[in-house]
Design a protein around this motif. Structure first.
Motif, PDB file in Angstrom:
ATOM      1  N   THR A 103      59.312  44.674  30.516  1.00  0.00           N
ATOM      2  CA  THR A 103      60.476  44.942  29.654  1.00  0.00           C
ATOM      3  C   THR A 103      60.042  45.428  28.287  1.00  0.00           C
ATOM      4  O   THR A 103      60.581  46.400  27.746  1.00  0.00           O
ATOM      5  N   MET A 104      59.034  44.775  27.710  1.00  0.00           N
ATOM      6  CA  MET A 104      58.594  45.143  26.366  1.00  0.00           C
ATOM      7  C   MET A 104      57.920  46.509  26.328  1.00  0.00           C
ATOM      8  O   MET A 104      58.039  47.240  25.346  1.00  0.00           O
ATOM      9  N   LEU A 105      57.236  46.874  27.420  1.00  0.00           N
ATOM     10  CA  LEU A 105      56.595  48.188  27.469  1.00  0.00           C
ATOM     11  C   LEU A 105      57.589  49.299  27.805  1.00  0.00           C
ATOM     12  O   LEU A 105      57.299  50.473  27.603  1.00  0.00           O
ATOM     13  N   GLY A 106      58.746  48.923  28.347  1.00  0.00           N
ATOM     14  CA  GLY A 106      59.739  49.928  28.716  1.00  0.00           C
ATOM     15  C   GLY A 106      59.440  50.583  30.045  1.00  0.00           C
ATOM     16  O   GLY A 106      59.851  51.722  30.292  1.00  0.00           O
ATOM     17  N   HIS A 107      58.707  49.876  30.926  1.00  0.00           N
ATOM     18  CA  HIS A 107      58.420  50.410  32.259  1.00  0.00           C
ATOM     19  C   HIS A 107      59.637  50.240  33.157  1.00  0.00           C
ATOM     20  O   HIS A 107      60.233  49.159  33.209  1.00  0.00           O
ATOM     21  N   ALA A 108      59.998  51.281  33.897  1.00  0.00           N
ATOM     22  CA  ALA A 108      61.128  51.190  34.815  1.00  0.00           C
ATOM     23  C   ALA A 108      60.779  50.365  36.047  1.00  0.00           C
ATOM     24  O   ALA A 108      61.630  49.713  36.640  1.00  0.00           O
ATOM     25  N   ASP A 109      59.501  50.389  36.444  1.00  0.00           N
ATOM     26  CA  ASP A 109      59.059  49.729  37.676  1.00  0.00           C
ATOM     27  C   ASP A 109      57.923  48.759  37.345  1.00  0.00           C
ATOM     28  O   ASP A 109      56.950  49.138  36.688  1.00  0.00           O
ATOM     29  N   VAL A 110      58.024  47.533  37.814  1.00  0.00           N
ATOM     30  CA  VAL A 110      56.987  46.542  37.537  1.00  0.00           C
ATOM     31  C   VAL A 110      55.655  46.933  38.164  1.00  0.00           C
ATOM     32  O   VAL A 110      54.589  46.495  37.712  1.00  0.00           O
ATOM     33  N   ALA A 111      55.689  47.776  39.191  1.00  0.00           N
ATOM     34  CA  ALA A 111      54.441  48.227  39.827  1.00  0.00           C
ATOM     35  C   ALA A 111      53.560  48.958  38.819  1.00  0.00           C
ATOM     36  O   ALA A 111      52.334  48.893  38.894  1.00  0.00           O
ATOM     37  N   THR A 112      54.178  49.642  37.875  1.00  0.00           N
ATOM     38  CA  THR A 112      53.418  50.336  36.834  1.00  0.00           C
ATOM     39  C   THR A 112      52.716  49.333  35.929  1.00  0.00           C
ATOM     40  O   THR A 112      51.569  49.531  35.527  1.00  0.00           O
ATOM     41  N   THR A 113      53.404  48.244  35.635  1.00  0.00           N
ATOM     42  CA  THR A 113      52.841  47.218  34.761  1.00  0.00           C
ATOM     43  C   THR A 113      51.714  46.454  35.441  1.00  0.00           C
ATOM     44  O   THR A 113      50.814  45.937  34.776  1.00  0.00           O
ATOM     45  N   GLU A 114      51.745  46.394  36.766  1.00  0.00           N
ATOM     46  CA  GLU A 114      50.761  45.610  37.511  1.00  0.00           C
ATOM     47  C   GLU A 114      49.331  46.110  37.329  1.00  0.00           C
ATOM     48  O   GLU A 114      48.378  45.380  37.595  1.00  0.00           O
ATOM     49  N   ILE A 115      49.172  47.355  36.874  1.00  0.00           N
ATOM     50  CA  ILE A 115      47.815  47.870  36.671  1.00  0.00           C
ATOM     51  C   ILE A 115      47.061  47.012  35.661  1.00  0.00           C
ATOM     52  O   ILE A 115      45.834  46.900  35.713  1.00  0.00           O
ATOM     53  N   TYR A 116      47.786  46.356  34.756  1.00  0.00           N
ATOM     54  CA  TYR A 116      47.114  45.524  33.751  1.00  0.00           C
ATOM     55  C   TYR A 116      46.480  44.284  34.363  1.00  0.00           C
ATOM     56  O   TYR A 116      45.554  43.715  33.794  1.00  0.00           O
ATOM     57  N   THR A 117      46.981  43.859  35.519  1.00  0.00           N
ATOM     58  CA  THR A 117      46.330  42.739  36.203  1.00  0.00           C
ATOM     59  C   THR A 117      44.958  43.171  36.692  1.00  0.00           C
ATOM     60  O   THR A 117      44.013  42.380  36.706  1.00  0.00           O
ATOM     61  N   HIS A 118      44.832  44.446  37.082  1.00  0.00           N
ATOM     62  CA  HIS A 118      43.534  44.965  37.522  1.00  0.00           C
ATOM     63  C   HIS A 118      42.569  45.087  36.341  1.00  0.00           C
ATOM     64  O   HIS A 118      41.375  44.831  36.467  1.00  0.00           O
ATOM     65  N   VAL A 119      43.102  45.509  35.188  1.00  0.00           N
ATOM     66  CA  VAL A 119      42.275  45.601  33.987  1.00  0.00           C
ATOM     67  C   VAL A 119      41.735  44.220  33.632  1.00  0.00           C
ATOM     68  O   VAL A 119      40.558  44.046  33.310  1.00  0.00           O
ATOM     69  N   LEU A 120      42.613  43.206  33.714  1.00  0.00           N
ATOM     70  CA  LEU A 120      42.208  41.848  33.401  1.00  0.00           C
ATOM     71  C   LEU A 120      41.165  41.349  34.396  1.00  0.00           C
ATOM     72  O   LEU A 120      40.170  40.728  34.016  1.00  0.00           O
ATOM     73  N   ASP A 121      41.379  41.624  35.691  1.00  0.00           N
ATOM     74  CA  ASP A 121      40.413  41.226  36.720  1.00  0.00           C
ATOM     75  C   ASP A 121      39.042  41.839  36.454  1.00  0.00           C
ATOM     76  O   ASP A 121      38.009  41.188  36.576  1.00  0.00           O
ATOM     77  N   GLU A 122      39.051  43.129  36.084  1.00  0.00           N
ATOM     78  CA  GLU A 122      37.796  43.826  35.821  1.00  0.00           C
ATOM     79  C   GLU A 122      37.081  43.210  34.617  1.00  0.00           C
ATOM     80  O   GLU A 122      35.862  43.031  34.611  1.00  0.00           O
ATOM     81  N   HIS A 123      37.873  42.883  33.587  1.00  0.00           N
ATOM     82  CA  HIS A 123      37.302  42.289  32.379  1.00  0.00           C
ATOM     83  C   HIS A 123      36.695  40.918  32.683  1.00  0.00           C
ATOM     84  O   HIS A 123      35.593  40.589  32.222  1.00  0.00           O
ATOM     85  N   LEU A 124      37.406  40.107  33.468  1.00  0.00           N
ATOM     86  CA  LEU A 124      36.900  38.785  33.800  1.00  0.00           C
ATOM     87  C   LEU A 124      35.631  38.883  34.644  1.00  0.00           C
ATOM     88  O   LEU A 124      34.693  38.106  34.468  1.00  0.00           O
ATOM     89  N   THR A 125      35.613  39.845  35.556  1.00  0.00           N
ATOM     90  CA  THR A 125      34.415  40.056  36.372  1.00  0.00           C
ATOM     91  C   THR A 125      33.230  40.419  35.500  1.00  0.00           C
ATOM     92  O   THR A 125      32.114  39.913  35.681  1.00  0.00           O
ATOM     93  N   GLU A 126      33.464  41.292  34.530  1.00  0.00           N
ATOM     94  CA  GLU A 126      32.399  41.711  33.619  1.00  0.00           C
ATOM     95  C   GLU A 126      31.878  40.520  32.809  1.00  0.00           C
ATOM     96  O   GLU A 126      30.674  40.373  32.598  1.00  0.00           O
ATOM     97  N   LEU A 127      32.798  39.648  32.373  1.00  0.00           N
ATOM     98  CA  LEU A 127      32.390  38.465  31.612  1.00  0.00           C
ATOM     99  C   LEU A 127      31.490  37.557  32.450  1.00  0.00           C
ATOM    100  O   LEU A 127      30.465  37.062  31.981  1.00  0.00           O
ATOM    101  N   VAL A 128      31.892  37.351  33.706  1.00  0.00           N
ATOM    102  CA  VAL A 128      31.114  36.488  34.585  1.00  0.00           C
ATOM    103  C   VAL A 128      29.726  37.082  34.828  1.00  0.00           C
ATOM    104  O   VAL A 128      28.701  36.406  34.720  1.00  0.00           O
ATOM    105  N   MET A 129      29.678  38.382  35.140  1.00  0.00           N
ATOM    106  CA  MET A 129      28.413  39.029  35.451  1.00  0.00           C
ATOM    107  C   MET A 129      27.486  39.095  34.236  1.00  0.00           C
ATOM    108  O   MET A 129      26.265  39.125  34.348  1.00  0.00           O
ATOM    109  N   THR A 130      28.097  39.115  33.041  1.00  0.00           N
ATOM    110  CA  THR A 130      27.297  39.207  31.817  1.00  0.00           C
ATOM    111  C   THR A 130      26.809  37.845  31.333  1.00  0.00           C
ATOM    112  O   THR A 130      25.685  37.716  30.857  1.00  0.00           O
ATOM    113  N   HIS A 131      27.657  36.816  31.488  1.00  0.00           N
ATOM    114  CA  HIS A 131      27.353  35.544  30.839  1.00  0.00           C
ATOM    115  C   HIS A 131      27.062  34.378  31.779  1.00  0.00           C
ATOM    116  O   HIS A 131      26.515  33.365  31.349  1.00  0.00           O
TER     117      HIS A 131
END
Length: 314
Positions: free
Chosen positions: A276-304
């Motif tokens: 709603t805050m981003l103004g996306h018509a479809d939540v599927a568009t917003t779901e890409i941020y869950t992938h960004v978060l997953d990638e970031h968490l994976t990087e943290l684990v692999m690094t630390h």
């Protein structure tokens, strides 16, 4: 005039101007984009279609036509890349509520996730914005509002001053087709808005005293548009990034928008609320941020993580 009524040449020109200003694209690259997009526009025009109404199947039909025409795989991939970029641009600008080519892959290309910034990098940008000379209050307000709301850059620079009156807890954002949404403001964003507004109003009073009309925009400018342009803001945010010591190629208004979404999600915010805050018509568009978060968490684990480091030594 809505985006759907603009000629396709206008879409192409606006996209190329943004590429030149925001990504410092080379002239040869811009010429190639222009040729590829004009070919696609001509194909659509023959079918009495427009960029505003294209569906995924239409782009797939075009790619089949390119194959039938005997174009090489590399040429087809380049054309699809140009098409994907103009529709990503149109979606970010709010000209379309969807991206019709998000599911189409360029051969051999990995799925592209939006670039974002860490919390520390955003903090460094905000700190640097407070030390940018005469325009410090304005610059801080711009960045605080962008990070607090996740607005598109065009929505930000065209904000009417009426939206900021009364020390608002929520700000009204007008998106594509005049659609409005309410986005809450963080305390730091409200504080920077109040401080900047006092300075802005004092400047506008001086202009009125010598016969100039008062601007209706929150971020007025002497240019033709009457408000700070997206191109100037792109240049400004790069200058602030350099001052903050944040890699310049990582910082655009879009990456701050992405940071807004990913940081909220990491903090436990509901995906529908972020949509709603981003103004996306479809939540599927917003779901890409869950992938960004997953990638970031994976990087943290692999690094630390100690086990990850131990396995690297084997």
């Amino acid at each position: 005039m809505s985006a759907a009524t603009h000629p396709m040449d206008h879409w192409i020109q606006s996209f190329l101007e943004a590429q030149a200003a925001e990504l410092d694209a080379a002239q040869n690259t811009l010429l190639a984009y222009g040729r590829d997009l004009k070919d696609f526009a001509g194909w659509l025009d023959h079918r009495k279609q427009h960029f505003a109404t294209v569906a995924q199947t239409d782009v797939e039909d075009y790619m089949i036509a390119c194959d039938t025409e005997g174009l090489s795989p590399s040429t087809r991939a380049r054309r699809l890349s140009a098409i994907k970029q103009i529709f990503r641009f149109a979606f970010e600008e709010g000209w379309r509520e969807d991206n019709p080519v998000i599911q189409i892959k360029v051969a051999g290309q990995k799925k592209s996730l939006p670039k974002t910034l860490s919390v520390d990098e955003v903090a460094a940008l905000l700190k640097a914005s407070r030390d940018t000379g005469k325009a410090s209050l304005r610059n801080t307000c711009l960045l605080e509002l962008l990070y607090a709301t996740g607005m598109r850059v065009t929505e930000l620079v065209t904000l009417p001053v009426s939206a900021a009156r009364g020390d608002p807890r929520m700000i009204l954002v007008r998106g594509k087709g005049g659609k409005e949404r309410m986005v809450p403001l963080s305390p730091p964003a409200r504080e920077s808005l109040v401080a900047y507004l006092a300075e802005r109003d004092a400047e506008e009073d001086k202009k009125k005293a010598v016969g100039h009309p008062e601007s209706r925009f929150l971020f007025p400018s002497r240019g033709k548009s009457g408000h700070l342009t997206r191109h100037r803001f792109f240049g400004l945010i790069k200058e602030i990034a350099a001052k903050a010591g944040v890699p310049i190629d990582k910082v655009t208004p879009h990456t701050l928008r992405h940071a807004f979404a990913t940081h909220l999600l990491a903090g436990g915010a509901d995906l529908r609320a972020i949509q709603t805050m981003l103004g996306h018509a479809d939540v599927a568009t917003t779901e890409i941020y869950t992938h960004v978060l997953d990638e970031h968490l994976t990087e943290l684990v692999m690094t630390h993580h100690p086990l990850a480091k131990a396995s690297d030594k084997k």
